[in-house]
Design a protein around this motif. Structure first.
Motif, short mmCIF file in Angstrom:
data_model
loop_
_atom_site.label_atom_id
_atom_site.label_comp_id
_atom_site.label_asym_id
_atom_site.label_seq_id
_atom_site.Cartn_x
_atom_site.Cartn_y
_atom_site.Cartn_z
N LEU A 81 -25.43 6.88 -3.21
CA LEU A 81 -25.56 6.19 -1.93
C LEU A 81 -24.44 5.18 -1.69
CD1 LEU A 81 -29.42 5.54 -1.93
CD2 LEU A 81 -28.16 7.29 -0.66
N PHE A 82 -23.46 5.14 -2.56
CA PHE A 82 -22.35 4.20 -2.46
C PHE A 82 -21.27 4.82 -1.57
CE2 PHE A 82 -18.84 1.84 -4.91
CZ PHE A 82 -19.11 0.64 -4.28
N LEU A 83 -21.01 4.23 -0.42
CA LEU A 83 -20.05 4.82 0.53
C LEU A 83 -18.69 5.07 -0.10
CD1 LEU A 83 -19.59 4.03 4.25
CD2 LEU A 83 -17.61 3.93 2.76
N PRO A 84 -18.13 4.16 -0.91
CA PRO A 84 -16.85 4.48 -1.55
C PRO A 84 -16.87 5.75 -2.38
CG PRO A 84 -17.23 2.12 -1.66
CD PRO A 84 -18.50 2.74 -1.13
N THR A 85 -18.03 6.11 -2.94
CA THR A 85 -18.12 7.38 -3.66
C THR A 85 -17.73 8.53 -2.75
OG1 THR A 85 -19.81 6.63 -5.23
CG2 THR A 85 -19.71 8.98 -4.80
N TRP A 86 -18.27 8.55 -1.55
CA TRP A 86 -17.98 9.63 -0.61
C TRP A 86 -16.50 9.67 -0.25
CZ3 TRP A 86 -22.16 7.44 3.21
CH2 TRP A 86 -23.39 7.40 2.55
N VAL A 87 -15.93 8.50 0.02
CA VAL A 87 -14.52 8.45 0.42
C VAL A 87 -13.60 8.87 -0.73
CG1 VAL A 87 -12.65 6.91 1.14
CG2 VAL A 87 -14.90 6.71 2.21
N HIS A 88 -13.86 8.34 -1.92
CA HIS A 88 -12.96 8.64 -3.03
C HIS A 88 -13.05 10.10 -3.46
CE1 HIS A 88 -11.88 4.55 -3.16
NE2 HIS A 88 -12.97 4.09 -3.74
N VAL A 89 -14.22 10.69 -3.38
CA VAL A 89 -14.35 12.10 -3.73
C VAL A 89 -13.65 12.98 -2.70
CG1 VAL A 89 -16.00 13.99 -4.01
CG2 VAL A 89 -16.47 11.77 -5.05
N ASP A 90 -13.69 12.60 -1.43
CA ASP A 90 -13.06 13.38 -0.37
C ASP A 90 -11.58 13.07 -0.17
OD1 ASP A 90 -15.13 15.02 0.48
OD2 ASP A 90 -15.95 13.54 1.86
#
Length: 527
Positions: A140-149
């Protein structure tokens, strides 16, 4: 029942206080795993358009390698190493032959790595509360989504470090655990080729392996073998590029280090509950050693960014390398809680805090729009240059943002920041280099639509000469790319640029403001 050696807790002795709580409800773990993976997938979908400009630097090297020019910036010129993720660059090269868009390769690869991280964070903790805090905080950590993408090696690198720490933690619980002798040494080698500082993150795990199995000859042979391969890799790079370190090091080493503590303050505020739980675990006998391992690994990963305030540290990217480790350490701490309701409440608070911190991060509102913003500026310019019909010797461009523009144009490029130019990295004047290269097109980054008096230590009026301003691409409210071309080709470049900028405006949301309202409207199709 035989004890699973992979567990990080041991059966309670008769004289040992009860600290681990009851066994988890295994039947509910698949539900938690599915929920965490669903949350991760939704976040990756929401940020799917985000591919950062730096990723296209790696893609350019991968494409040149696949086309037989070698891993270099400009085909036919002396090789230069402007990337710092060798194995990530190498991984993308075969996909060029297959015609698969490299951003898709990056996103799918990193997405698979993130899914494995979720699986580890769900299955490694002993209790349901531990699994919730670990997997929930991560997914649920937004930076996770950005860094993975993002297109960079961030996700795979974090998985490599996490795997090494998990293996070492199993050994700390049971030195006879089923850990293969060569896995941690190979992970160290992979981490070092994913990032130059990667060996720091895996080194504590390797030290645990070497100490606990110091009498195992096979372990030492694998470690020595990995070391030999690493030395051969470093020597090969040195012979090919002519320098021991990547070109980017020589550009950035002169930047004044920011040691005022801001990086640490932001990291501590973002991960406060997870850090608190990790420290608390040091005082719980069952998990003290694994928690110390996590904190040592995070310290090794974070010491360089903490002292140097690195460029491109958007959404605390360099802190995120240790984020899955903190999630797991927090889970271990909650595994030892005496009161399960207290542990459950603490898990909810930690997940809520981490989720809110991700959305409230200073640059989060800007980063969720990065893909659209890049599309209507840098990518449009790169495509326009590729469309311009000029002889090969005239297809030369100079840029400060050396990512999407060189990649999509495929023009010979002078990066006058110096990340991909040895002359500038080793002290040459940007003005002298640009005058010597005399590029057909010069792209200038500016905070206004008007040319600035200087651009990255460059005497801009002198360098521009009689070049004409043929187009302005706006990325953000105060972020413009000004395109200048020599008079004899200005008309052709202007026509191609006008067309590509119009196409970009048609497929983007045409808004410049950062904010979550714009993000939601774009995702829902209402903008």
């Amino acid at each position: 029942m035989r004890q699973n050696p992979a567990m990080l807790t041991a059966p309670r002795r008769a004289d040992e206080p009860r600290t681990a709580g009851p066994e988890p409800h295994r039947s509910r773990r698949p539900v938690l795993l599915a929920a965490a993976l669903l949350a991760l997938a939704a976040g990756l979908w929401a940020c799917w358009s985000v591919t950062v400009d730096d990723a296209y630097i790696t893609y350019r090297y991968s494409a040149n390698l696949a086309h037989g020019f070698g891993a270099t910036w400009n085909p036919g010129q002396d090789p230069v190493e402007g990337f710092t993720n060798f194995s990530w660059m190498l991984w993308h090269a075969p996909w060029v032959w297959l015609g698969v868009p490299l951003p898709i390769v990056s996103k799918l690869t990193a997405g698979a790595c993130a899914a494995v991280i979720v699986w580890v964070l769900v299955t490694e903790p002993r209790t349901r509360s531990g699994a919730v805090v670990a997997a929930g905080s991560f997914a649920l950590f937004l930076p996770t989504w950005v860094h993975v993408d993002s297109g960079l090696e961030t996700g795979p690198f974090a998985l490599v470090v996490l795997r090494a720490v998990v293996l070492a933690a199993r050994l700390l619980h049971d030195r006879d655990a089923a850990v293969r002798a060569g896995e941690i040494p190979l992970l160290l080698l992979l981490a070092g080729t994913l990032r130059p500082d990667g060996v720091l993150g895996v080194a504590p795990a390797l030290l645990v392996l070497l100490w606990l199995r110091r009498r195992d000859r096979t372990v030492w042979l694998w470690t020595a073998g990995a070391g030999v391969v690493g030395v051969v890799y470093l020597a090969g790079r040195w012979l090919y590029y002519g320098h021991l370190l990547p070109n980017t090091f020589y550009v950035k080493v002169g930047v004044e280090a920011a040691t005022d503590g801001r990086w640490l303050q932001l990291t501590a505020a973002t991960f406060l509950p997870l850090l608190a739980f990790a420290v608390a675990a040091l005082f719980r006998t069952r998990v003290a050693a694994p928690a110390a391992l996590v904190l040592a690994s995070c310290t090794a990963l974070w010491i360089i960014p903490a002292l140097s305030a690195p460029a491109m540290d958007y959404l605390s990217r360099f802190a995120w390398h240790g984020f899955p480790l903190l999630c797991l350490a927090a889970a271990w701490a909650l595994d030892t809680a005496d009161l399960r309701r207290v542990a459950a409440g603490a898990a909810v608070v930690a997940v809520a805090w981490t989720t809110a911190a991700g959305f409230l991060a200073p640059d989060a509102r800007t980063l969720v729009h990065y893909g659209d913003d890049l599309r209507r500026a840098h990518i449009a310019i790169g495509l326009a240059l590729a469309d311009t019909d000029l002889p090969a010797e005239r297809r030369t461009v100079a840029v400060t943002d050396a990512g999407a523009i060189p990649y999509f144009s495929e023009w010979t490029t002078t990066d006058y920041i110096g990340l991909n130019d040895e002359r500038l990295a080793h002290g040459a004047s940007p003005t002298d280099v640009l005058l010597a290269d005399d590029p057909t097109v010069l792209v200038v980054t500016s905070s206004t639509p008007e040319p600035p008096p200087a651009s990255w230590r460059t005497d801009l009026p002198r360098v521009l000469g009689d070049r004409e301003l043929v187009g302005v691409a706006q990325m953000r409210p105060e972020y413009f790319q000004l395109v200048f071309a020599k008079p004899d080709v200005a008309g052709d470049v202007r026509a191609a640029l006008d067309q590509r900028l119009a196409e970009a405006r048609a497929v983007t949301d045409a808004r410049l403001d950062p904010g979550y309202t714009r993000w939601v409207e774009r995702l829902s199709g209402s903008s």
